[in-house]
Design a protein around this motif. Structure first.
Motif, PDB file in Angstrom:
ATOM      1  N   GLN A  74       0.824  -1.200   0.000  1.00 35.45           N
ATOM      2  CA  GLN A  74       0.000   0.000   0.000  1.00 35.45           C
ATOM      3  C   GLN A  74       0.864   1.259   0.000  1.00 35.45           C
ATOM      4  O   GLN A  74       0.566   2.234  -0.703  1.00 35.45           O
ATOM      5  N   VAL A  75       1.936   1.255   0.789  1.00 36.70           N
ATOM      6  CA  VAL A  75       2.836   2.408   0.817  1.00 36.70           C
ATOM      7  C   VAL A  75       3.529   2.568  -0.537  1.00 36.70           C
ATOM      8  O   VAL A  75       3.629   3.680  -1.070  1.00 36.70           O
ATOM      9  N   PHE A  76       4.031   1.453  -1.089  1.00 36.51           N
ATOM     10  CA  PHE A  76       4.681   1.512  -2.399  1.00 36.51           C
ATOM     11  C   PHE A  76       3.731   2.087  -3.448  1.00 36.51           C
ATOM     12  O   PHE A  76       4.115   2.954  -4.247  1.00 36.51           O
ATOM     13  N   SER A  77       2.485   1.619  -3.448  1.00 44.84           N
ATOM     14  CA  SER A  77       1.508   2.084  -4.418  1.00 44.84           C
ATOM     15  C   SER A  77       1.167   3.556  -4.211  1.00 44.84           C
ATOM     16  O   SER A  77       1.078   4.328  -5.175  1.00 44.84           O
ATOM     17  N   ALA A  78       0.976   3.960  -2.950  1.00 43.77           N
ATOM     18  CA  ALA A  78       0.622   5.350  -2.660  1.00 43.77           C
ATOM     19  C   ALA A  78       1.754   6.294  -3.039  1.00 43.77           C
ATOM     20  O   ALA A  78       1.518   7.374  -3.613  1.00 43.77           O
ATOM     21  N   TRP A  79       3.005   5.917  -2.738  1.00 41.63           N
ATOM     22  CA  TRP A  79       4.130   6.783  -3.071  1.00 41.63           C
ATOM     23  C   TRP A  79       4.437   6.762  -4.564  1.00 41.63           C
ATOM     24  O   TRP A  79       5.088   7.667  -5.083  1.00 41.63           O
ATOM     25  N   THR A  80       3.968   5.738  -5.261  1.00 36.17           N
ATOM     26  CA  THR A  80       4.047   5.759  -6.723  1.00 36.17           C
ATOM     27  C   THR A  80       3.050   6.764  -7.281  1.00 36.17           C
ATOM     28  O   THR A  80       3.374   7.571  -8.159  1.00 36.17           O
ATOM     29  N   ALA A  81       1.843   6.731  -6.764  1.00 33.64           N
ATOM     30  CA  ALA A  81       0.785   7.598  -7.268  1.00 33.64           C
ATOM     31  C   ALA A  81       1.046   9.071  -6.991  1.00 33.64           C
ATOM     32  O   ALA A  81       0.731   9.932  -7.829  1.00 33.64           O
ATOM     33  N   ASP A  82       1.629   9.396  -5.833  1.00 37.30           N
ATOM     34  CA  ASP A  82       1.826  10.816  -5.509  1.00 37.30           C
ATOM     35  C   ASP A  82       3.188  11.347  -5.948  1.00 37.30           C
ATOM     36  O   ASP A  82       3.532  12.504  -5.670  1.00 37.30           O
ATOM     37  N   GLY A  83       3.978  10.514  -6.618  1.00 37.98           N
ATOM     38  CA  GLY A  83       5.249  10.989  -7.165  1.00 37.98           C
ATOM     39  C   GLY A  83       6.415  10.997  -6.188  1.00 37.98           C
ATOM     40  O   GLY A  83       7.467  11.577  -6.489  1.00 37.98           O
ATOM     41  N   THR A  84       6.254  10.350  -5.032  1.00 39.13           N
ATOM     42  CA  THR A  84       7.336  10.341  -4.040  1.00 39.13           C
ATOM     43  C   THR A  84       8.611   9.715  -4.590  1.00 39.13           C
ATOM     44  O   THR A  84       9.713  10.261  -4.436  1.00 39.13           O
ATOM     45  N   TRP A  85       8.490   8.558  -5.237  1.00 42.76           N
ATOM     46  CA  TRP A  85       9.683   7.902  -5.778  1.00 42.76           C
ATOM     47  C   TRP A  85      10.356   8.780  -6.829  1.00 42.76           C
ATOM     48  O   TRP A  85      11.599   8.848  -6.882  1.00 42.76           O
ATOM     49  N   ASP A  86       9.560   9.452  -7.664  1.00 45.34           N
ATOM     50  CA  ASP A  86      10.128  10.337  -8.679  1.00 45.34           C
ATOM     51  C   ASP A  86      10.933  11.460  -8.032  1.00 45.34           C
ATOM     52  O   ASP A  86      12.043  11.778  -8.478  1.00 45.34           O
ATOM     53  N   ARG A  87      10.367  12.078  -6.999  1.00 46.90           N
ATOM     54  CA  ARG A  87      11.047  13.201  -6.356  1.00 46.90           C
ATOM     55  C   ARG A  87      12.351  12.758  -5.694  1.00 46.90           C
ATOM     56  O   ARG A  87      13.384  13.431  -5.833  1.00 46.90           O
ATOM     57  N   ARG A 247       1.573  -5.697 -12.507  1.00 43.59           N
ATOM     58  CA  ARG A 247       0.362  -5.644 -13.319  1.00 43.59           C
ATOM     59  C   ARG A 247       0.141  -4.251 -13.887  1.00 43.59           C
ATOM     60  O   ARG A 247      -0.511  -4.091 -14.918  1.00 43.59           O
ATOM     61  N   LYS A 248       0.661  -3.239 -13.222  1.00 42.93           N
ATOM     62  CA  LYS A 248       0.496  -1.861 -13.669  1.00 42.93           C
ATOM     63  C   LYS A 248       1.827  -1.314 -14.180  1.00 42.93           C
ATOM     64  O   LYS A 248       2.872  -1.537 -13.562  1.00 42.93           O
ATOM     65  N   THR A 249       1.789  -0.579 -15.283  1.00 37.82           N
ATOM     66  CA  THR A 249       3.032  -0.038 -15.842  1.00 37.82           C
ATOM     67  C   THR A 249       3.634   1.034 -14.940  1.00 37.82           C
ATOM     68  O   THR A 249       4.859   1.173 -14.895  1.00 37.82           O
ATOM     69  N   ASP A 250       2.782   1.787 -14.223  1.00 42.53           N
ATOM     70  CA  ASP A 250       3.369   2.797 -13.338  1.00 42.53           C
ATOM     71  C   ASP A 250       4.111   2.150 -12.172  1.00 42.53           C
ATOM     72  O   ASP A 250       5.112   2.683 -11.677  1.00 42.53           O
ATOM     73  N   HIS A 251       3.674   0.959 -11.729  1.00 45.38           N
ATOM     74  CA  HIS A 251       4.406   0.234 -10.704  1.00 45.38           C
ATOM     75  C   HIS A 251       5.718  -0.319 -11.277  1.00 45.38           C
ATOM     76  O   HIS A 251       6.733  -0.371 -10.569  1.00 45.38           O
ATOM     77  N   ALA A 252       5.696  -0.750 -12.534  1.00 43.52           N
ATOM     78  CA  ALA A 252       6.921  -1.228 -13.173  1.00 43.52           C
ATOM     79  C   ALA A 252       7.948  -0.106 -13.267  1.00 43.52           C
ATOM     80  O   ALA A 252       9.147  -0.308 -13.013  1.00 43.52           O
ATOM     81  N   GLU A 253       7.490   1.091 -13.625  1.00 44.66           N
ATOM     82  CA  GLU A 253       8.394   2.237 -13.689  1.00 44.66           C
ATOM     83  C   GLU A 253       8.905   2.610 -12.303  1.00 44.66           C
ATOM     84  O   GLU A 253      10.082   2.978 -12.133  1.00 44.66           O
ATOM     85  N   ALA A 254       8.037   2.501 -11.293  1.00 48.18           N
ATOM     86  CA  ALA A 254       8.441   2.836  -9.927  1.00 48.18           C
ATOM     87  C   ALA A 254       9.490   1.867  -9.399  1.00 48.18           C
ATOM     88  O   ALA A 254      10.403   2.278  -8.676  1.00 48.18           O
ATOM     89  N   MET A 255       9.383   0.586  -9.754  1.00 51.56           N
ATOM     90  CA  MET A 255      10.390  -0.386  -9.325  1.00 51.56           C
ATOM     91  C   MET A 255      11.755  -0.045  -9.921  1.00 51.56           C
ATOM     92  O   MET A 255      12.796  -0.211  -9.270  1.00 51.56           O
ATOM     93  N   ILE A 256      11.775   0.422 -11.156  1.00 50.17           N
ATOM     94  CA  ILE A 256      13.032   0.847 -11.775  1.00 50.17           C
ATOM     95  C   ILE A 256      13.603   2.037 -11.008  1.00 50.17           C
ATOM     96  O   ILE A 256      14.802   2.082 -10.690  1.00 50.17           O
TER      97      ILE A 256
END
Length: 293
Positions: A74-87, A247-256
């Motif tokens: 849930q944390v991984f997904s939420a921080w993917t959605a709000d751009g935390t990993w990107d920042r 399953r989601k491409t945004d999660h795949a990008e976040a893992m990278i």
């Protein structure tokens, strides 16, 4: 209930030095769970995500002394959605470049794609006829140090030139001084020079192909392009990225992005997470030769 702050001794867990780099950049609290206060520390959450990335296991199979899988997910997904990993990723990339005496804004980059198999299903699954792979493509634009600038995951059926346009569209708004991009010869040929003209007209970029030697068979270490190949090597040594399980491409990008965050945090902490293999050995030799020149 007390907050768990224990740190399990897994090889994938962040060290104290890495945590000192990452911790100030994280949100001050974990995403709330139905209004309840967080039970598990942010460090334990990061360790759990790191375990999934490094081991390649399913979320539900994480060890019991880590955070519960559903909490970490849930944390991984939420921080993917709000751009935390990107920042976090972008801040660390700028710091690594600055530490190496580079301007945080790159002037040159290298572009390439990697087709990988997927698991049972999910978004944007296709077939790459050239590689004979059913799955997705990772399109990466990296700087001359191999650090990620842009990473997009899409169906493997998308042609490289079309994928390149996705990556390069609007790139000058993010990286104003970027003017040169090296690509594989497959992106540019005598029949279709559309990518070159499009990049020059709409993005004010010069796209230069680094062709393979026709008389050499098998793997070739090519000038400039070894940089992005090394980056793919860094990523795929994380078992979760050896194929695409998301399953989601945004999660795949976040893992990278998360994999690059771990690598850059280790560098900034004075540690070494980079694997040592044939690609890395050849890359180090070429980098030394370029510095001598």
């Amino acid at each position: 209930m007390c907050v768990c702050t224990c740190k399990p001794a897994y090889d994938s867990s962040v060290t104290d030095g890495q945590w000192a780099v990452i911790e100030p950049l994280l949100p001050r609290t974990n995403p709330s769970l139905g209004g309840r206060p967080a039970v598990h520390s942010r460090r334990l959450i990061i360790d759990t995500i790191s375990y999934v990335l490094a081991s390649g296991c399913a979320w539900r199979l994480v060890p019991h002394d880590l955070a519960p899988w559903n909490t970490a997910y849930q944390v991984f997904s939420a921080w993917t959605a709000d751009g935390t990993w990107d920042r976090i990723h972008d801040v660390l990339r700028d710091r690594v470049r600055d530490r190496d005496g580079r301007d945080p804004q790159p002037s040159a980059a290298v572009l390439d794609s990697q087709s990988v198999k997927t698991s049972e299903g999910g978004e944007e699954i296709g077939y790459d006829a050239g590689k004979r792979i059913r799955g997705r493509k990772r399109h990466l634009l990296v700087d001359t140090l191999g650090l990620l600038l842009v990473g997009i995951v899409h169906s493997a059926s998308v042609q490289d030139r079309a994928g390149a346009r996705r990556v390069l569209s609007g790139i000058r708004r993010r990286f104003p001084v970027l003017g040169l991009v090296w690509v594989d010869g497959g992106y540019v040929n005598s029949v279709d020079a559309g990518l070159v003209s499009w990049a020059r007209r709409w993005e004010n970029l010069e796209v230069v192909a680094v062709p393979r030697h026709a008389d050499v068979k098998g793997f070739q270490v090519l000038p400039r392009r070894w940089v992005v190949e090394r980056t793919f090597g860094w990523l795929t040594r994380c078992r979760r990225l050896a194929r695409d399980y998301e399953r989601k491409t945004d999660h795949a990008e976040a893992m990278i992005k998360f994999a690059m965050i771990r690598l850059m945090a280790a560098r900034l902490a004075g540690e070494d997470l980079e694997p040592q293999g044939p690609i890395e050995t050849e890359a180090a030799r070429r980098l030394a030769d370029e510095h001598q020149d």
